[in-house]
Design an enzyme around this catalytic site. Structure first.
Site, short mmCIF file in Angstrom:
data_model
loop_
_atom_site.label_atom_id
_atom_site.label_comp_id
_atom_site.label_asym_id
_atom_site.label_seq_id
_atom_site.Cartn_x
_atom_site.Cartn_y
_atom_site.Cartn_z
N LYS A 186 1.00 -1.12 -0.12
CA LYS A 186 0.12 0.13 0.10
C LYS A 186 0.68 1.03 0.07
O LYS A 186 1.55 1.64 0.97
CB LYS A 186 -0.91 -0.18 1.31
N GLU A 262 8.30 1.42 11.40
CA GLU A 262 9.37 2.48 11.54
C GLU A 262 8.49 3.84 11.62
O GLU A 262 7.87 4.03 10.62
CB GLU A 262 10.05 2.28 10.15
N CYS A 296 12.37 11.29 8.71
CA CYS A 296 12.23 10.71 10.11
C CYS A 296 13.58 11.07 10.77
O CYS A 296 13.74 11.09 12.14
CB CYS A 296 11.84 9.43 10.39
N GLU A 393 7.39 16.52 15.51
CA GLU A 393 8.30 16.67 14.30
C GLU A 393 8.09 17.82 13.62
O GLU A 393 6.89 18.01 13.52
CB GLU A 393 7.92 15.19 13.65
N1 LIG Z 1 11.31 5.43 10.86
C1 LIG Z 1 11.32 5.65 9.73
O1 LIG Z 1 11.95 4.83 9.07
C2 LIG Z 1 10.60 6.60 8.98
C3 LIG Z 1 10.62 6.54 7.45
C4 LIG Z 1 9.86 7.44 6.82
C5 LIG Z 1 9.06 8.41 7.51
N2 LIG Z 1 8.80 8.00 9.01
C6 LIG Z 1 7.69 8.94 9.46
O2 LIG Z 1 6.71 8.98 8.59
C7 LIG Z 1 5.81 9.98 8.86
C8 LIG Z 1 5.59 10.90 7.60
O3 LIG Z 1 4.84 10.16 6.55
P1 LIG Z 1 3.46 10.09 6.53
O4 LIG Z 1 3.15 11.42 6.66
O5 LIG Z 1 3.23 9.42 5.25
O6 LIG Z 1 2.79 9.41 7.58
P2 LIG Z 1 1.64 8.66 7.88
O7 LIG Z 1 1.46 8.05 9.04
O8 LIG Z 1 0.61 9.90 7.64
O9 LIG Z 1 1.23 7.53 6.58
C9 LIG Z 1 2.04 6.55 6.30
C10 LIG Z 1 1.54 5.71 5.62
O10 LIG Z 1 0.16 5.09 6.23
C11 LIG Z 1 -0.89 5.18 5.68
N3 LIG Z 1 -2.16 5.24 6.41
C12 LIG Z 1 -2.58 6.44 6.85
N4 LIG Z 1 -3.51 6.00 7.78
C13 LIG Z 1 -3.65 4.87 7.75
C14 LIG Z 1 -4.80 3.77 8.19
N5 LIG Z 1 -5.60 4.02 9.06
N6 LIG Z 1 -4.34 2.28 7.96
C15 LIG Z 1 -3.53 1.95 7.00
N7 LIG Z 1 -2.71 3.00 6.51
C16 LIG Z 1 -2.73 4.31 6.83
C17 LIG Z 1 -0.84 6.57 4.75
O11 LIG Z 1 -1.78 6.20 3.46
C18 LIG Z 1 0.71 6.25 4.16
O12 LIG Z 1 0.86 5.20 3.15
C19 LIG Z 1 6.77 11.06 9.72
O13 LIG Z 1 6.61 10.85 11.18
C20 LIG Z 1 8.08 10.14 9.59
O14 LIG Z 1 8.97 10.50 10.82
C21 LIG Z 1 9.49 7.22 9.51
O1 LIG Z 2 12.30 9.34 6.69
C1 LIG Z 2 13.12 8.68 7.25
C2 LIG Z 2 14.02 7.68 6.27
C3 LIG Z 2 15.37 8.39 6.07
C4 LIG Z 2 16.32 7.20 5.68
O2 LIG Z 2 16.02 6.25 5.29
O3 LIG Z 2 17.45 7.84 5.64
#
Ligand SMILES: NC(=O)c1ccc[n+]([C@@H]2O[C@H](COP(=O)([O-])OP(=O)(O)OC[C@H]3O[C@@H](n4cnc5c(N)ncnc54)[C@H](O)[C@@H]3O)[C@@H](O)[C@H]2O)c1
Ligand SMILES: O=CCCC(=O)O
Length: 493
Positions: A186, A262, A296, A393
């Site tokens: 997804k 993650e 992130c 964040e």
């Molecule tokens: N730790 C890591 O490796 C990492 C890497 C990249 C991003 N992030 C985090 O992601 C966030 C930014 O990304 P975002 O805005 O896309 O996050 P988000 O949580 O809004 O969405 C992430 C994914 O989840 C889906 N989603 C949202 N609600 C859902 C539900 N109820 N059921 C199933 N899927 C659902 C979204 O469509 C998207 O595909 C930030 O908090 C960032 O720190 C973490």
């Molecule tokens: O947004 C988080 C992922 C960043 C990374 O993989 O370096």
């Protein structure tokens, strides 16, 4: 060189717009589509099929049906598919880079960097596919034999965010392929196009039908919710916000589903009084401005020793001032747009709140006028503890600076968050660096380094930044389960 409209149109025409289910691209059962926009202009790039629950079920049917035969494919063959995909993504690096710039906004040079980073997961796991070893041993009392095997966990649901459209997908798909798992991906509704193109590459590289199914959707919860509750699903790997991750963990508990999470970060960036300040500024630029701060891993809090804070802020501001905001396809672009109006408004809300609480804008502090969702590179000094910007964040090109006077205070400030993804430490004292590794509550640490992401390293967090690791030797383990077979004494009569 600026990319031309013709180049962009030609590339977009090559992106599959359907759902990938059981090896075929098809329309959504409802016939619905949704629009994908360019965050630099707000214009629609492409409309793609919008999966609903019926399509989600069809995707899981395909993944479940393919699981048994896919698990029997020899590891070397699975690895070779990944290696071919690595070569193909590398050959098409310019296409993938431009597509990410168009749908996500990052400058082309950065998008090229993500192609290299994202492709590396394919190469790394092509090598790991043949190393998912178990073990054989004699029990301590010598009376039996212990056989430990590694087996694929089974069909997986992979949910990815919008900020690294290629790398966040390959970091999950590659180890799942290597381990012998089938998948439903997804992709993020804001940036699904890169995953569409990547799925087409995986097909061309020889991935059998049903192993990777792709269901972009504008209704994430309704479409994936039933899959999480379906007993045929054996694993959920999610990358995204802590808020959504927490909800998915609750849903996953019903079937005691294996999960990898993650999640968000709130990285502290510590500059000690003995640091090489020029190196610290170079590290700060990378840790803050990579991906416009939409990472992130982005440094969210600059915690600087009071004796060097003024000089650090001045040098940091001089470098930040050189960062031109422009559409990522423009050669001068160093900072692209934020992903959407909501994200830009949230960044400005945090900045306004900090300014109202007594912080000073050393640089920037406002959205950029005109089309697109640009925000000025910003540095805030004199930010006080307890301000929202230090606990949430930011996800934008904004650097809040706070000061400390002792090592203990620096550690206390750094650990004062529910997140624990990564920390950055700048010091010339190796013992202090090691102490920080022991005292900081994070899954990763950058020691005199502002970017540490590497396919060969275990990426992941502690506390509310998540569960599990992606990449490194650990990455494939997330897609394997351990089976123990106890064998009776072969010498017993
Ligand atoms: N730790 C890591 O490796 C990492 C890497 C990249 C991003 N992030 C985090 O992601 C966030 C930014 O990304 P975002 O805005 O896309 O996050 P988000 O949580 O809004 O969405 C992430 C994914 O989840 C889906 N989603 C949202 N609600 C859902 C539900 N109820 N059921 C199933 N899927 C659902 C979204 O469509 C998207 O595909 C930030 O908090 C960032 O720190 C973490
Ligand atoms: O947004 C988080 C992922 C960043 C990374 O993989 O370096």
């Amino acid at each position: 060189m600026t990319t031309t409209i013709e180049q962009e149109t030609e590339l977009l025409a090559a992106v599959p717009t359907g759902l990938l289910i059981n090896g075929e691209w098809r329309d959504a059962a409802s016939g619905k589509t949704f629009d994908v926009e360019d965050p630099a202009t707000g214009k629609v790039l492409l409309s793609i099929a919008d999966a609903g629950p019926e399509d989600g079920a069809a995707a899981l049917d395909a993944a479940a049906a393919a699981q048994e035969s896919w698990a029997k494919v020899p590891p070397r063959e699975r690895g070779e598919i990944l290696r071919r995909a690595f070569d193909m993504v590398t050959e098409r690096a310019e296409d993938f880079a431009l597509l990410m710039t168009l749908e996500m906004g990052k400058p082309l040079a950065e998008a090229r960097g993500e192609v290299t980073y994202g492709a590396e997961f394919l190469r790394w796991f092509s090598e790991e596919a043949v190393r998912a070893f178990g073990r054989y041993s004699v029990s301590p009392d010598g009376k039996s034999r212990l056989l430990v095997a590694k087996k694929p966990v089974g069909p997986c649901l992979l949910i990815t965010p919008w900020n690294f459209p290629l790398a966040m997908a390959t970091r999950k798909i590659a180890p799942a392929v290597a381990a012998g798992c089938t998948m439903v991906l997804k992709s993020a509704n804001l940036t699904p196009l890169t995953s569409q193109l990547f799925a087409a590459v995986m097909q061309e590289a020889g991935l059998p039908a049903g192993v990777l199914n792709v269901i972009p959707t504008s209704t994430a919860g309704a479409t994936t919710g039933p899959l999480i509750k379906d007993s045929r699903l054996r694993k959920l790997s999610f990358t995204g916000s802590t808020e959504v991750g927490r909800r998915l963990l609750a849903d996953a508990s019903e079937n005691v589903l294996r999960t990898s999470m993650e999640l968000g970060g709130n990285a502290p960036f510590l500059v000690f009084e003995d640091a090489d300040l020029d190196a610290a500024v170079t590290g700060a630029m990378a840790a803050k401005l990579r991906n416009m701060g939409e990472a992130c891993t982005a440094a969210n809090r600059f915690i600087v020793h009071e004796s060097v804070a003024g000089e650090f802020a001045e040098k940091f501001a001089a470098k930040m001032k050189e960062m031109t905001t422009a559409r990522g396809t423009e050669p001068e672009s160093k900072v692209g747009p934020l992903i959407d109006a909501k994200s830009r408004d949230k960044v400005h809300e945090l900045v306004s709140d900090a300014l109202a609480s007594g912080a000073k804008a050393v640089l920037g502090g406002a959205p950029v006028e005109g089309p697109g969702y640009f925000y000025q590179p910003t540095i805030l000094s004199g930010v006080s503890e307890g301000t929202r910007i230090l606990s949430e964040e930011i996800f934008g090109p904004v650097a809040p600076i706070i000061t400390f006077s002792s090592e203990d205070e620096a550690v206390r400030l750094a650990n004062n968050t529910e997140y624990g993804l990564v920390a950055y430490v700048f010091t010339k004292d190796i013992n202090r660096g090691i102490r920080m590794g022991e005292k900081l509550e994070t899954g990763m640490l950058g020691l005199n380094a502002g970017v540490i992401s590497n396919a060969a390293a275990p990426f992941g967090g502690v506390k509310q930044s998540g569960l599990g690791r992606e990449g490194g030797l650990e990455g494939i383990e997330e897609y394997l389960y351990t089976q123990y077979i106890g064998i009776a004494d072969p010498y017993a009569s």
